[in-house]
Design an enzyme around this catalytic site. Structure first.
Site, PDB file in Angstrom:
ATOM      1  N   ARG A  35     -25.704 -52.810  78.832  1.00 18.66           N
ATOM      2  CA  ARG A  35     -25.430 -51.220  79.128  1.00 18.66           C
ATOM      3  C   ARG A  35     -26.416 -51.071  80.304  1.00 18.66           C
ATOM      4  NH1 ARG A  35     -23.956 -48.227  73.939  1.00 18.66           N
ATOM      5  NH2 ARG A  35     -21.740 -48.224  73.948  1.00 18.66           N
ATOM      6  N   LYS A 196      -9.069 -48.217  62.468  1.00 23.80           N
ATOM      7  CA  LYS A 196      -8.886 -46.937  61.869  1.00 23.80           C
ATOM      8  C   LYS A 196      -7.664 -46.164  62.882  1.00 23.80           C
ATOM      9  CE  LYS A 196     -13.445 -45.464  60.002  1.00 23.80           C
ATOM     10  NZ  LYS A 196     -14.390 -44.429  60.073  1.00 23.80           N
ATOM     11  N   GLY A 349     -16.121 -50.932  71.494  1.00 26.89           N
ATOM     12  CA  GLY A 349     -17.247 -51.582  71.363  1.00 26.89           C
ATOM     13  C   GLY A 349     -16.952 -52.958  70.861  1.00 26.89           C
ATOM     14  N   GLY A 372     -16.192 -44.610  72.433  1.00 27.65           N
ATOM     15  CA  GLY A 372     -15.653 -43.478  72.405  1.00 27.65           C
ATOM     16  C   GLY A 372     -15.170 -42.689  73.530  1.00 27.65           C
TER      17      GLY A 372
HETATM   18  P1  ADP Z   1     -13.523 -50.775  68.806  1.00 27.68           P
HETATM   19  O1  ADP Z   1     -14.697 -50.880  68.595  1.00 27.68           O
HETATM   20  O2  ADP Z   1     -13.245 -51.905  69.719  1.00 27.68           O
HETATM   21  O3  ADP Z   1     -12.690 -49.520  69.185  1.00 27.68           O
HETATM   22  P2  ADP Z   1     -12.544 -50.466  66.113  1.00 27.68           P
HETATM   23  O4  ADP Z   1     -13.922 -50.342  65.933  1.00 27.68           O
HETATM   24  O5  ADP Z   1     -11.440 -49.512  65.956  1.00 27.68           O
HETATM   25  O6  ADP Z   1     -12.772 -51.209  67.299  1.00 27.68           O
HETATM   26  O7  ADP Z   1     -12.193 -51.616  64.918  1.00 27.68           O
HETATM   27  C1  ADP Z   1     -12.912 -53.074  65.003  1.00 27.68           C
HETATM   28  C2  ADP Z   1     -12.867 -53.659  63.519  1.00 27.68           C
HETATM   29  O8  ADP Z   1     -11.645 -53.543  63.032  1.00 27.68           O
HETATM   30  C3  ADP Z   1     -13.449 -54.907  63.742  1.00 27.68           C
HETATM   31  O9  ADP Z   1     -14.750 -54.778  63.049  1.00 27.68           O
HETATM   32  C4  ADP Z   1     -12.528 -55.828  63.017  1.00 27.68           C
HETATM   33  O10 ADP Z   1     -12.865 -56.557  62.106  1.00 27.68           O
HETATM   34  C5  ADP Z   1     -11.622 -54.684  62.451  1.00 27.68           C
HETATM   35  N1  ADP Z   1     -10.382 -55.068  61.766  1.00 27.68           N
HETATM   36  C6  ADP Z   1      -9.368 -55.337  62.548  1.00 27.68           C
HETATM   37  N2  ADP Z   1      -8.269 -55.728  61.782  1.00 27.68           N
HETATM   38  C7  ADP Z   1      -8.569 -55.690  60.713  1.00 27.68           C
HETATM   39  C8  ADP Z   1      -8.086 -56.160  59.619  1.00 27.68           C
HETATM   40  N3  ADP Z   1      -6.773 -56.411  59.386  1.00 27.68           N
HETATM   41  N4  ADP Z   1      -8.768 -55.906  58.269  1.00 27.68           N
HETATM   42  C9  ADP Z   1      -9.917 -55.674  58.215  1.00 27.68           C
HETATM   43  N5  ADP Z   1     -10.603 -55.327  59.409  1.00 27.68           N
HETATM   44  C10 ADP Z   1      -9.945 -55.374  60.646  1.00 27.68           C
HETATM   45 MG    MG Z   2     -15.651 -50.176  66.810  1.00 25.50          MG
END
Ligand code: ADP
Ligand code: MG
Length: 395
Positions: A35, A196, A349, A372
């Site tokens: 960053r 989520k 992230g 976000g």
């Molecule tokens: P980002 O930060 O890129 O927006 P998220 O925070 O929504 O992504 O999700 C990332 C997390 O989701 C990672 O730590 C990953 O391990 C977890 N994840 C993805 N698929 C699964 C799964 N099937 N079971 C458990 N954790 C998962």
């Molecule tokens: Mg995340």
């Protein structure tokens, strides 16, 4: 279009630059300076213009109190190393000492203020506090795309006190993400995953409107598979998402054929390395096991769709990629996105961490610095920190 540093006369001015230096620290040092590096073009541009720079950022969540571990001194040291010049720092972001330091700045010199969130007035977007920040400079430059979805004093309030323009990073983020919503080259393929579904429902909806295909992976597929009536074993299913999942499926039914769920899933009894994993059909997940990655058929299918895209946007890992046993799906998607000959944009992230881990970063058109903020933007919502900036003059 928002006005940027390149279309506002800034030469020789004292400029308040809101940057996103919310970086991870380890043992009192910056553990990842992505960053900070992202703000360097704006900093260099302003210094070339003979500006003096008052830089401000938040770091972590000190909740309106001084937290020793969240001081910006390590960031000032890393910035100094990166620019190869002195960066002064102060132990507050307002007050007489800070004012004196700002006034004493010469052309091209830089002062990094203390963590703005040491004051509760920052997140409260207190107008008096915003005016105090504004009193430190003549122009406001917002380069903190990652904080633009928050209406805080240093991101929004201050923009009402000074002429306010976008930095180079902010401008690029708005242009690249704006293109996805505006006029993407087609086919436009979107890949959404992560943990989520509730966090991303707005983005799924918007992408069902604007994209040609929306491919779903990660844990967010389990509430959806469940809502379709399939068993998902012990997979991560966020509590209270029945309605959200039903809403997504209803929207997806309207967008028929453009919404794609995994056809196969890697399952294991436990989310740990070395757990005996097997790949099963997504409509036949065994009880007592959890889905931890998309299966190889799905990975191959998604990679082919991504490769055929002229625009691709990816947010959210396809599985528990932090554990090697469950990283194949995310690795395949990262490789396909990097290899896509069209415009590729990645946000989030953990997704950015995945892209870097798999060495795909350099071949992606745009890696967003705003997790976000990029999600809020792609929901089609206005970012308060952007809305407050001046419009470009027409004609
Ligand atoms: P980002 O930060 O890129 O927006 P998220 O925070 O929504 O992504 O999700 C990332 C997390 O989701 C990672 O730590 C990953 O391990 C977890 N994840 C993805 N698929 C699964 C799964 N099937 N079971 C458990 N954790 C998962
Ligand atoms: Mg995340």
């Amino acid at each position: 279009m928002k006005r940027s540093v390149t279309d506002y006369p800034l030469a020789g001015k004292r400029v308040f630059v809101r940057v996103d230096f919310n970086v991870p620290l380890e043992a009192g040092e910056v553990a990842d300076d992505m960053r900070i590096r992202a703000a360097l073009p704006t900093i260099a541009y302003l210094r070339q213009q003979g500006c003096s720079l008052v830089l401000a950022s938040h770091l972590g969540r000190p909740k309106g109190q001084v937290v020793e571990g969240l001081r910006l001194a390590p960031v000032a040291r890393r910035l100094a190393t990166l620019v190869g010049d002195e960066v002064q720092s102060v132990r507050d972001c307002v007050g007489p000492e800070v004012e004196a330091a700002a006034r004493a700045l010469g052309q091209g010199s830089m002062l990094l203020l203390e963590n703005v969130r040491f004051h509760a007035e920052e997140t409260a977007n207190d107008p008096v506090f915003a005016a105090k920040l504004a009193s430190l400079a003549e122009v406001f430059v917002n380069d903190a795309f990652g904080a633009a979805h928050r209406a805080h004093a240093s991101t929004e309030g201050i923009a009402h006190c000074l002429p306010a323009v976008a930095g180079l990073l902010m401008t690029r983020e708005l242009e690249m993400l704006g293109r996805l919503l505006g006029d993407p080259a087609r086919p436009f393929v979107v890949v959404l995953g992560g943990a989520k579904v509730s966090d991303k429902i707005g983005v799924i909806r918007k992408m069902l409107d604007v994209a040609d295909e929306v491919l779903i992976g990660g844990a967010m597929c389990f509430p959806l598979l469940k809502a379709q009536g399939h068993g998902v074993g012990t997979s991560l299913v966020e509590a209270g998402t029945e309605q959200v999942a039903a809403d997504v499926l209803a929207a997806a039914a309207v967008a028929s054929g453009r919404f794609v769920l995994p056809q196969d899933v890697v399952v294991a009894a436990e989310a740990v390395a070395g757990a005996a994993a097997e790949t099963v059909s997504a409509d036949a997940m065994p009880a007592g096991k959890m889905g931890l990655d998309i299966g190889s058929l799905t990975a191959r299918d998604y990679a082919a769709r991504i490769t055929a895209a002229r625009t691709v946007f990816w947010n959210g890992p396809m599985g528990l990629f932090e554990v090697d046993d469950f990283a194949a799906g995310t690795r395949a998607v990262a490789a396909a996105v990097a290899g896509c000959p069209g415009v590729s944009v990645v946000g989030g992230g953990d997704t950015v961490s995945a892209v870097r881990r798999f060495g795909a970063e350099d071949r992606i058109t745009h890696v967003s610095t705003g997790g976000g903020a990029s999600m809020v933007f792609l929901e089609g919502k206005v970012l308060p920190g952007v809305a407050a900036l001046m419009e470009k003059e027409q004609g």
